[in-house]
Design a protein around this motif. Structure first.
Motif: not given
Length: 244
Positions: A194, A201, A205
């Motif tokens: 990610t 984000n 996260c």
């Protein structure tokens, strides 16, 4: 008169009126002690008298030849002349761990229990924490499941990380993320998947960048105000509360 002594493959003598074998030619012998057939044995090729009288070439596990006065065994499959003694033939089985397929070839595989069935060294089981992932017996149980990033915890369980580095610790993938990336799905096997420089984000996260009454960006992981909606202003210069 005219009774001549003659010895086949050797020399004769006359002793007290009787013909005798006096000597034999090279590689011949009078093994039966009978003058009539002289030096009847070829020591170079007779498997029952190979090199000398009554020296028999034996081989329970194959056949035998006498060549040049030396016993030469011809072995059955999975038997070998490992002691180098041609007289006793092929005395050694070649389907045991210390002589597997050939004399002196030891079947001792890494991190494994092994067998030599049919003369082939094979893995029978792996030691705890190891596995034979490549299916090749020659290197035994080559994969250390606790530390091998290509076989982490199990064969074929590959730790990868496109955005950082990875390790395998105690059979679990452990990613180390590059700047601007994180493991947000909690699956260490796919690494740091990610981008944390996005509005959903931002810096970490699940940290959403959504400022009141304005527009925003997530530059380098920090939520920043980029403009206010019509009729609103950022009078306190604090990005955190938007255009208050």
């Amino acid at each position: 008169c005219a009774n001549a002594c003659f010895v086949n493959n050797g020399g004769a003598a006359c002793n007290s009126g009787s013909c005798e074998v006096a000597s034999c030619n090279t590689n011949y012998a009078d093994c039966n002690g009978v003058y009539g057939d002289g030096c009847e044995i070829s020591l170079a090729s007779d498997v029952l008298n190979c090199g000398s009288c009554n020296l028999s070439c034996g081989n329970e596990h194959g056949s035998a030849l006498c060549s040049g006065g030396s016993c030469v065994p011809v072995c059955d499959p999975l038997w070998g002349n490992c002691d180098g003694n041609g007289v006793n033939g092929c005395e050694q089985q070649l389907d045991v761990l210390n002589h597997c397929s050939a004399c002196g070839v030891v079947c001792d595989l890494a991190n494994a229990s092994e067998s030599c069935a049919g003369g082939t060294c094979a893995v029978t089981s792996c030691f705890s924490g190891y596995a034979d992932c490549n299916g090749a017996a020659v290197d035994g149980c080559e994969a250390a499941l606790a530390t091998d990033v290509s076989n982490c915890g199990a064969c074929g369980s590959d730790c990868y990380n496109d955005h950082g580095t990875t390790a395998c610790s105690a059979g679990n993938c452990v990613p180390t993320c590059a700047a601007g990336w994180s493991d947000c799905d909690g699956d260490p096997s796919n690494g740091c998947e990610t981008n944390i420089n996005t509005l959903s984000n931002c810096g970490s996260c699940g940290n959403s960048c959504d400022l009141a009454n304005g527009s925003e960006s997530c530059a380098a992981g920090t939520c920043e105000l980029t403009g206010c909606n019509t009729g609103y202003a950022d009078c306190d210069s604090e990005d955190a509360n938007g255009c208050e």
